[in-house]
Design a protein around this motif. Structure first.
Motif: not given
Length: 147
Positions: A49-62
């Motif tokens: 569960v996340y928002t557009p600013e999510s640090k978790k989601m920013a780290f997922l791709e790399p």
């Protein structure tokens, strides 16, 4: 002193632990977060569960290899799962939902208290293990004194 857990013992700890710590990296910085999860004996499933600013989601791709750790204190033991973290295909979402329902500890903490429910995104992800390792930490017992 530590002893290695068997795969069956590691699986038991994974099934009994509904929450653990997910570690991601962007190749410069590490990011670890507590996450509820489901485990079906082969794959770990997450509902992010996340928002557009999510640090978790920013780290997922790399993150090429994610690690997930569960542990228990009595007796002290832990399991580390390493592998690829990827979105669950839509046709496999019921399998992810079932694993999460049967295994996860759902938090009562709202990590986004000022965010309205329609501002969240919810997606299923799976961690396909490359390795599952576990160990138990045994208490040190000194040798008896023969005096």
């Amino acid at each position: 002193m530590t002893t290695e857990l068997s795969r069956a013992e590691s699986d038991t700890l994974l099934r009994e632990s509904g929450v653990g710590v997910l570690a991601l990296t962007d190749s410069t910085e590490a990011y670890s977060i507590p996450e509820s999860f489901g485990y079906d004996g082969e794959t770990l499933y997450f509902q992010f569960v996340y928002t557009p600013e999510s640090k978790k989601m920013a780290f997922l791709e790399p993150t090429e290899t994610a690690t997930f750790t569960v542990y228990d204190e009595q007796p002290a033991k832990s399991v580390i799962v390493s592998g690829t973290l990827e979105p669950v295909p839509e046709d496999e979402e019921p399998k992810a939902a079932t694993a999460i329902t049967e295994n996860a500890s759902i938090p009562t903490l709202n990590v986004y208290p000022d965010t309205k429910p329609d501002e969240f995104a919810v997606d299923y992800y799976r961690l396909t293990p490359n390795s599952i390792t576990g160990r138990q930490f045994n208490a040190f017992t000194p040798a008896p004194n023969d005096q």
